[in-house]
Design a protein around this motif. Sequence first.
Motif, PDB file in Angstrom:
ATOM      1  N   VAL A 180      -5.237  -8.020   0.041  1.00 52.15           N
ATOM      2  CA  VAL A 180      -4.180  -7.017   0.235  1.00 52.15           C
ATOM      3  C   VAL A 180      -4.692  -5.634  -0.160  1.00 52.15           C
ATOM      4  O   VAL A 180      -5.247  -5.463  -1.253  1.00 52.15           O
ATOM      5  CB  VAL A 180      -2.936  -7.371  -0.601  1.00 52.15           C
ATOM      6  CG1 VAL A 180      -1.854  -6.304  -0.430  1.00 52.15           C
ATOM      7  CG2 VAL A 180      -2.398  -8.746  -0.211  1.00 52.15           C
ATOM      8  N   LEU A 181      -4.500  -4.667   0.711  1.00 50.22           N
ATOM      9  CA  LEU A 181      -4.785  -3.271   0.417  1.00 50.22           C
ATOM     10  C   LEU A 181      -3.477  -2.593   0.035  1.00 50.22           C
ATOM     11  O   LEU A 181      -2.474  -2.715   0.757  1.00 50.22           O
ATOM     12  CB  LEU A 181      -5.407  -2.569   1.628  1.00 50.22           C
ATOM     13  CG  LEU A 181      -6.891  -2.846   1.932  1.00 50.22           C
ATOM     14  CD1 LEU A 181      -7.765  -2.428   0.749  1.00 50.22           C
ATOM     15  CD2 LEU A 181      -7.160  -4.299   2.303  1.00 50.22           C
ATOM     16  N   ALA A 182      -3.469  -1.910  -1.116  1.00 54.06           N
ATOM     17  CA  ALA A 182      -2.249  -1.280  -1.609  1.00 54.06           C
ATOM     18  C   ALA A 182      -2.578   0.050  -2.269  1.00 54.06           C
ATOM     19  O   ALA A 182      -3.684   0.259  -2.780  1.00 54.06           O
ATOM     20  CB  ALA A 182      -1.547  -2.205  -2.606  1.00 54.06           C
ATOM     21  N   ARG A 183      -1.580   0.930  -2.272  1.00 57.50           N
ATOM     22  CA  ARG A 183      -1.770   2.253  -2.857  1.00 57.50           C
ATOM     23  C   ARG A 183      -1.624   2.169  -4.375  1.00 57.50           C
ATOM     24  O   ARG A 183      -0.621   1.699  -4.895  1.00 57.50           O
ATOM     25  CB  ARG A 183      -0.750   3.237  -2.274  1.00 57.50           C
ATOM     26  CG  ARG A 183      -0.972   4.669  -2.743  1.00 57.50           C
ATOM     27  CD  ARG A 183      -0.226   5.669  -1.871  1.00 57.50           C
ATOM     28  NE  ARG A 183      -0.636   5.574  -0.473  1.00 57.50           N
ATOM     29  CZ  ARG A 183      -1.793   6.001   0.017  1.00 57.50           C
ATOM     30  NH1 ARG A 183      -2.687   6.555  -0.801  1.00 57.50           N
ATOM     31  NH2 ARG A 183      -2.074   5.858   1.293  1.00 57.50           N
ATOM     32  N   THR A 184      -2.656   2.675  -5.051  1.00 61.23           N
ATOM     33  CA  THR A 184      -2.643   2.709  -6.514  1.00 61.23           C
ATOM     34  C   THR A 184      -2.731   4.127  -7.059  1.00 61.23           C
ATOM     35  O   THR A 184      -2.686   4.328  -8.279  1.00 61.23           O
ATOM     36  CB  THR A 184      -3.824   1.899  -7.082  1.00 61.23           C
ATOM     37  OG1 THR A 184      -5.056   2.407  -6.528  1.00 61.23           O
ATOM     38  CG2 THR A 184      -3.692   0.425  -6.745  1.00 61.23           C
ATOM     39  N   GLY A 185      -2.873   5.110  -6.165  1.00 58.73           N
ATOM     40  CA  GLY A 185      -3.033   6.488  -6.630  1.00 58.73           C
ATOM     41  C   GLY A 185      -2.500   7.475  -5.636  1.00 58.73           C
ATOM     42  O   GLY A 185      -1.459   7.268  -5.014  1.00 58.73           O
ATOM     43  N   VAL A 186      -3.242   8.564  -5.425  1.00 54.69           N
ATOM     44  CA  VAL A 186      -2.801   9.679  -4.594  1.00 54.69           C
ATOM     45  C   VAL A 186      -2.642   9.253  -3.140  1.00 54.69           C
ATOM     46  O   VAL A 186      -3.137   8.207  -2.713  1.00 54.69           O
ATOM     47  CB  VAL A 186      -3.811  10.842  -4.673  1.00 54.69           C
ATOM     48  CG1 VAL A 186      -3.902  11.358  -6.098  1.00 54.69           C
ATOM     49  CG2 VAL A 186      -5.186  10.390  -4.177  1.00 54.69           C
ATOM     50  N   GLU A 187      -1.950  10.073  -2.365  1.00 57.20           N
ATOM     51  CA  GLU A 187      -1.800   9.822  -0.937  1.00 57.20           C
ATOM     52  C   GLU A 187      -3.158   9.924  -0.247  1.00 57.20           C
ATOM     53  O   GLU A 187      -4.062  10.610  -0.729  1.00 57.20           O
ATOM     54  CB  GLU A 187      -0.828  10.827  -0.309  1.00 57.20           C
ATOM     55  CG  GLU A 187       0.597  10.706  -0.837  1.00 57.20           C
ATOM     56  CD  GLU A 187       1.203   9.343  -0.539  1.00 57.20           C
ATOM     57  OE1 GLU A 187       1.129   8.900   0.625  1.00 57.20           O
ATOM     58  OE2 GLU A 187       1.738   8.717  -1.473  1.00 57.20           O
ATOM     59  N   GLY A 188      -3.282   9.254   0.888  1.00 56.43           N
ATOM     60  CA  GLY A 188      -4.525   9.303   1.635  1.00 56.43           C
ATOM     61  C   GLY A 188      -5.470   8.177   1.269  1.00 56.43           C
ATOM     62  O   GLY A 188      -5.149   7.293   0.468  1.00 56.43           O
ATOM     63  N   PRO A 189      -6.668   8.206   1.826  1.00 58.78           N
ATOM     64  CA  PRO A 189      -7.593   7.080   1.672  1.00 58.78           C
ATOM     65  C   PRO A 189      -8.127   6.889   0.263  1.00 58.78           C
ATOM     66  O   PRO A 189      -8.558   5.788  -0.086  1.00 58.78           O
ATOM     67  CB  PRO A 189      -8.731   7.420   2.651  1.00 58.78           C
ATOM     68  CG  PRO A 189      -8.641   8.898   2.861  1.00 58.78           C
ATOM     69  CD  PRO A 189      -7.197   9.237   2.749  1.00 58.78           C
ATOM     70  N   ARG A 190      -8.117   7.922  -0.579  1.00 59.29           N
ATOM     71  CA  ARG A 190      -8.721   7.797  -1.900  1.00 59.29           C
ATOM     72  C   ARG A 190      -7.821   7.111  -2.920  1.00 59.29           C
ATOM     73  O   ARG A 190      -8.255   6.841  -4.034  1.00 59.29           O
ATOM     74  CB  ARG A 190      -9.119   9.184  -2.426  1.00 59.29           C
ATOM     75  CG  ARG A 190     -10.216   9.835  -1.601  1.00 59.29           C
ATOM     76  CD  ARG A 190     -10.542  11.216  -2.106  1.00 59.29           C
ATOM     77  NE  ARG A 190     -11.551  11.862  -1.274  1.00 59.29           N
ATOM     78  CZ  ARG A 190     -11.931  13.127  -1.399  1.00 59.29           C
ATOM     79  NH1 ARG A 190     -11.373  13.883  -2.336  1.00 59.29           N
ATOM     80  NH2 ARG A 190     -12.852  13.638  -0.593  1.00 59.29           N
ATOM     81  N   GLY A 191      -6.580   6.848  -2.549  1.00 55.22           N
ATOM     82  CA  GLY A 191      -5.654   6.249  -3.503  1.00 55.22           C
ATOM     83  C   GLY A 191      -5.326   4.802  -3.220  1.00 55.22           C
ATOM     84  O   GLY A 191      -4.247   4.314  -3.575  1.00 55.22           O
ATOM     85  N   ILE A 192      -6.263   4.071  -2.586  1.00 53.85           N
ATOM     86  CA  ILE A 192      -6.013   2.695  -2.154  1.00 53.85           C
ATOM     87  C   ILE A 192      -6.969   1.751  -2.871  1.00 53.85           C
ATOM     88  O   ILE A 192      -8.153   2.063  -3.051  1.00 53.85           O
ATOM     89  CB  ILE A 192      -6.174   2.581  -0.621  1.00 53.85           C
ATOM     90  CG1 ILE A 192      -5.083   3.410   0.071  1.00 53.85           C
ATOM     91  CG2 ILE A 192      -6.128   1.133  -0.160  1.00 53.85           C
ATOM     92  CD1 ILE A 192      -5.300   3.587   1.558  1.00 53.85           C
ATOM     93  N   SER A 193      -6.461   0.598  -3.273  1.00 50.23           N
ATOM     94  CA  SER A 193      -7.287  -0.418  -3.927  1.00 50.23           C
ATOM     95  C   SER A 193      -7.078  -1.757  -3.241  1.00 50.23           C
ATOM     96  O   SER A 193      -6.100  -1.957  -2.500  1.00 50.23           O
ATOM     97  CB  SER A 193      -6.940  -0.530  -5.420  1.00 50.23           C
ATOM     98  OG  SER A 193      -7.136   0.709  -6.081  1.00 50.23           O
ATOM     99  N   ALA A 194      -8.007  -2.683  -3.475  1.00 52.57           N
ATOM    100  CA  ALA A 194      -7.970  -4.008  -2.851  1.00 52.57           C
ATOM    101  C   ALA A 194      -7.671  -5.072  -3.902  1.00 52.57           C
ATOM    102  O   ALA A 194      -8.157  -5.000  -5.032  1.00 52.57           O
ATOM    103  CB  ALA A 194      -9.300  -4.304  -2.165  1.00 52.57           C
ATOM    104  N   PHE A 195      -6.881  -6.070  -3.501  1.00 51.41           N
ATOM    105  CA  PHE A 195      -6.471  -7.135  -4.409  1.00 51.41           C
ATOM    106  C   PHE A 195      -6.567  -8.493  -3.718  1.00 51.41           C
ATOM    107  O   PHE A 195      -6.366  -8.595  -2.502  1.00 51.41           O
ATOM    108  CB  PHE A 195      -5.020  -6.913  -4.875  1.00 51.41           C
ATOM    109  CG  PHE A 195      -4.810  -5.623  -5.611  1.00 51.41           C
ATOM    110  CD1 PHE A 195      -4.963  -5.552  -6.981  1.00 51.41           C
ATOM    111  CD2 PHE A 195      -4.469  -4.471  -4.919  1.00 51.41           C
ATOM    112  CE1 PHE A 195      -4.779  -4.359  -7.665  1.00 51.41           C
ATOM    113  CE2 PHE A 195      -4.277  -3.266  -5.592  1.00 51.41           C
ATOM    114  CZ  PHE A 195      -4.435  -3.216  -6.962  1.00 51.41           C
ATOM    115  N   LEU A 196      -6.857  -9.511  -4.506  1.00 50.91           N
ATOM    116  CA  LEU A 196      -6.876 -10.889  -4.028  1.00 50.91           C
ATOM    117  C   LEU A 196      -5.610 -11.573  -4.529  1.00 50.91           C
ATOM    118  O   LEU A 196      -5.453 -11.809  -5.732  1.00 50.91           O
ATOM    119  CB  LEU A 196      -8.121 -11.614  -4.536  1.00 50.91           C
ATOM    120  CG  LEU A 196      -8.308 -13.057  -4.070  1.00 50.91           C
ATOM    121  CD1 LEU A 196      -8.491 -13.123  -2.551  1.00 50.91           C
ATOM    122  CD2 LEU A 196      -9.505 -13.694  -4.781  1.00 50.91           C
TER     123      LEU A 196
END
Length: 395
Positions: A180-196
């Motif tokens: 799962v890709l989810a937003r963990t920070g700022v808007e845009g591509p730099r604020g996204i993290s991956a989770f299992l």
Amino acid sequence: MPDPIPAYGPRPVERRLPTEEARDLLGLVREVIEREVKPKAAVEEEAGHFPRDLFRLLSESGLLGLPYSDEFGGGDQPYEVYLQVLEELAAARLTVGLGVSVHTLACHALAGFGSKEQRAEHLPAMLGGGLLGAYCLSEPASGSDAAAMRTRAVRDGGDWVLDGTKAWITHGGVADFYTVLARTGVEGPRGISAFLVPGDAPGLSAAAPERKMGMKGSPTAQVHLDGVRIPDSRRLGEEGQGFSIALAALDSGRLGIAACAVGVAQAALDEALAFTADRQQFGRPLADFQGLRFMLADMATAIEAGRALYLAAARLRDAGLPFSKEAAMAKLFCTDAAMKVATDAVQLLGGYGYTVDFPAERYMREAKVLQIVEGTNQIQRVVIARQLAGPETRR
């Protein structure tokens, strides 16, 4: 004496595999296809039946982890070999070939960006333990613009709490794990993290499967995350690295779609060859008529060109060289070719091609989705153009 070459009709695809091990592997794949896939494909697709037991068999046979390291239970095969296996599976039944491609995509973030401890804990079960994966990037309001996702993951002590909805998820509702890709920070591509995320995590649920034009046996559904709590040990890569992880996975996944497209196209050509060899009109086989022979020649040429394109990109990947542009080219060309070849196959079968008694109409419906998934073909053109001419000028 070798068997005589038939005057008309399909011939087995000649594979150029680099090792004896790879040739043995392909032999195993063809045995499984003839015994377990082809006999049920048409009936199960028409009924919308997902072959979950078949994926367990593929896992037990070592076919769900082919391009990954044998250190964690993978097949340690080059992408060049893995993609040819995918093509064979997709030619027999796209639900199976695409399902293997999606599972491989779902494993990519952990295999490529997880810590050694994470890989040791999770990868063996994912690659050979009977589990099936899904990849959660798209959302109802962010498809091509994946960086605009709204699914959020919020820290709570040593955990993350995920909320949001993912859309168009292959294996949604039947997968054992979700990347799962989810937003963990700022808007845009730099604020996204991956989770299992485990498939049985409290708060994770799937909507009813979408009612689709084709691939009825493959469940595609929205996946809802309502306060799904997972430990930080299930975050893959660095915080904020998720978008680059997603793009890396998609480059490889697009090659999987290209191989599946060539498989569908090959199946459509084989059906057209068999029909035109058998069908008699005006006292001779349809395959005797020059206009139809030219159509068959064009179909075969497009398939060979597509196969060469995806294999060339795979060899770049295997050599550790950049292959993003070539992957986009392969996905674009192979899926467009599959749509054209499948449409021509229906035309060559005439009225029979429009009936469900022959598989040509199924190939045509299935080919269409390959122009859409893993980035539409319009997005592939954007990717290719950026590599050629640089980013678009913003004014």
